[in-house]
Design a protein around this motif. Structure first.
Motif, PDB file in Angstrom:
ATOM      1  N   UNK A 173      41.044   2.093  35.341  1.00  0.00           N
ATOM      2  CA  UNK A 173      42.423   1.668  35.595  1.00  0.00           C
ATOM      3  C   UNK A 173      43.041   2.382  36.796  1.00  0.00           C
ATOM      4  N   UNK A 174      42.731   3.660  36.956  1.00  0.00           N
ATOM      5  CA  UNK A 174      43.354   4.422  38.044  1.00  0.00           C
ATOM      6  C   UNK A 174      42.893   3.971  39.428  1.00  0.00           C
ATOM      7  N   UNK A 175      41.790   3.191  39.482  1.00  0.00           N
ATOM      8  CA  UNK A 175      41.302   2.724  40.789  1.00  0.00           C
ATOM      9  C   UNK A 175      41.790   1.324  41.128  1.00  0.00           C
ATOM     10  N   UNK A 176      42.622   0.727  40.268  1.00  0.00           N
ATOM     11  CA  UNK A 176      43.026  -0.669  40.469  1.00  0.00           C
ATOM     12  C   UNK A 176      44.332  -0.826  41.251  1.00  0.00           C
ATOM     13  N   UNK A 177      44.980   0.251  41.576  1.00  0.00           N
ATOM     14  CA  UNK A 177      46.228   0.135  42.313  1.00  0.00           C
ATOM     15  C   UNK A 177      46.022  -0.354  43.738  1.00  0.00           C
ATOM     16  N   UNK A 178      46.927  -1.228  44.215  1.00  0.00           N
ATOM     17  CA  UNK A 178      46.826  -1.768  45.577  1.00  0.00           C
ATOM     18  C   UNK A 178      47.366  -0.732  46.567  1.00  0.00           C
ATOM     19  N   UNK A 179      46.605  -0.366  47.607  1.00  0.00           N
ATOM     20  CA  UNK A 179      47.078   0.636  48.571  1.00  0.00           C
ATOM     21  C   UNK A 179      48.254   0.149  49.409  1.00  0.00           C
ATOM     22  N   UNK A 180      48.473  -1.190  49.438  1.00  0.00           N
ATOM     23  CA  UNK A 180      49.575  -1.729  50.253  1.00  0.00           C
ATOM     24  C   UNK A 180      50.905  -1.693  49.504  1.00  0.00           C
TER      25      UNK A 180
ATOM     26  N   UNK B  33      51.095  -1.109  45.861  1.00  0.00           N
ATOM     27  CA  UNK B  33      51.075  -0.332  44.631  1.00  0.00           C
ATOM     28  C   UNK B  33      50.928  -1.126  43.364  1.00  0.00           C
ATOM     29  N   UNK B  34      50.883  -2.466  43.461  1.00  0.00           N
ATOM     30  CA  UNK B  34      50.706  -3.293  42.268  1.00  0.00           C
ATOM     31  C   UNK B  34      49.271  -3.189  41.738  1.00  0.00           C
TER      32      UNK B  34
END
Length: 416
Positions: A11-18, A20-21
């Motif tokens: 889960x912690x790797x699923x954040x969008x770097x642009x 944050x979603x």
């Protein structure tokens, strides 16, 4: 069978770097890997229900247990099939089978396995006898023999037994092995008694009663003839090389017929048109050489072999179903040659007969692209249910070709 293993990101790797979603699953990238699970032993417990009268507590009856290939033995049909295919299909000596099975937790001494194989061969003997009947109905039979060492209690070394193979034509494509303690000519004569078709064989004199003074017609082997010239190359390189080149031309015609998948009639026509003139020219050269060579020279012996068997060597031109050589028999006998290097010898003459029965069924499976393990396991499950006397029609339906019709998933793709 296929097993899917899914690999997901935490889960912690699923954040969008642009923005944050949390990123959503949008598909899969798949790849395949072939995995292996070793064979295993398991215990099959037969539980037979018992019934008794509640009023008198007597008249007890019990459900019957299906007949087994070896009554009161520990081995089930699948284990017996695995041991038979392991030794005579994969050429594993029984001491190696003992080690392999021990890794699955079962202690099965090699002498126990040997007794099981002898009993299984007795059970399967009617099928081999029926295959022999089928082979004798062929227009063409291929045959050859090889040695098999056999333990002899009367001396401190092995004696030499013989393993013969007989293969039917495409309408009767079975291979039957026949063990004998010697190489007397009576052995093939007994097996082929009454046969009146073509016999593809080497120049062994034991066949003479069948092909010279009997009803069969001899078809000689060009591979044997070529071998004589190969042996003469060192002593007479020019003459031997010439003969080998002429024989190569004959084989090139056969390879073309095979590549084009010509019918028997078209193959015969191709041979008459192209092979016959080349063979006639080669025979003329052989006659010239025979008149000039020293009789005991290696090249003279090769020339004499080819001229002495001239009629039988050119007979393959007459019929498209005939082969230019007897290599089919030699390839089928390879299981004996490889076996000799692994299990080394038969324990006695009965062991040779046991090997002949099991090799017959396994080699026939190979010729027909049938999975020998699945076939033998099914036979050893069904045959005991049929009783001690199985009618001939039922036996015929259990042969590998008929079995494959009813079990198409038992087809085995064999890659040489």
């Amino acid at each position: 069978p296929r097993e899917r293993v899914e690999h997901r990101l935490p889960d912690e790797a699923l954040g969008c770097p642009c923005c944050g979603q949390r990123r959503a699953l949008c598909g899969w990238i798949t790849s395949e890997q072939l995995e292996y699970v070793p064979a295993k032993l398991y215990v099959l417990e037969h539980a037979r229900a018992k019934y008794a009268c509640r009023n008198c507590d007597e008249q007890v009856i019990a459900a019957s247990k299906p007949a087994q290939p070896i009554e009161k033995a520990l081995a089930g049909p699948g284990l017996l099939a695995a041991i038979a295919v392991g030794k005579f299909g994969d050429h594993l000596p029984l001491y190696r089978m003992e080690e392999i099975l021990s890794r699955s937790g079962g202690h099965l001494p090699r002498n126990t396995q040997s007794r099981w194989l002898a009993t299984v061969a007795t059970l399967l003997q009617p099928l081999v006898l029926r295959m022999r009947t089928e082979i004798l109905a062929s227009r063409v039979i291929w045959t050859d023999d090889t040695t098999i060492p056999v333990l002899d209690d009367d001396r401190d070394r092995t004696k030499t037994g013989r393993m013969w193979v007989y293969i039917g034509d495409l309408r009767h494509r079975f291979a039957v092995f026949d063990y004998s303690p010697d190489r007397k000519g009576i052995r093939p004569r007994e097996f082929l008694a009454g046969y009146a078709g073509y016999l593809q064989a080497d120049a062994y004199s034991g066949y003479d009663e069948l092909v010279d003074r009997g009803p069969a017609t001899e078809v000689a082997c060009w591979a044997h003839a070529r071998r004589k010239f190969v042996e003469a190359k060192e002593a007479a390189p020019i003459g031997a090389a010439y003969a080998i080149a002429r024989i190569k031309e004959l084989y090139a015609i056969e390879h073309r017929a095979t590549a084009k998948k010509l019918s028997a009639a078209d193959t015969a026509e191709l041979r008459r048109r192209e092979a016959a003139p080349k063979l006639a020219a080669f025979e003329a050269w052989l006659d010239e050489q025979r008149a000039t060579l020293l009789p005991k020279s290696p090249l003279a012996q090769a020339v004499r072999y080819a001229t002495n068997h001239r009629v039988a060597l050119r007979r393959y031109l007459d019929d498209g179903e005939l082969s230019i050589d007897n290599n089919l028999s030699e390839r089928t006998l390879r299981c004996v040659a490889i076996g000799r290097k692994n299990w080394l010898f038969a324990g006695n003459d009965r062991g040779g007969s046991t090997a002949a029965v099991l090799m017959s069924l396994i080699a026939s499976c190979k010729l027909l692209s049938v999975d020998p393990y699945r076939y033998l396991r099914d036979l050893l499950t069904r045959l005991p249910q049929l009783g001690p006397k199985v009618d001939d029609d039922t036996v015929r339906k259990l042969l590998p070709d008929a079995w494959l019709v009813d079990h198409p998933d038992g087809h085995l793709i064999v890659r040489d």
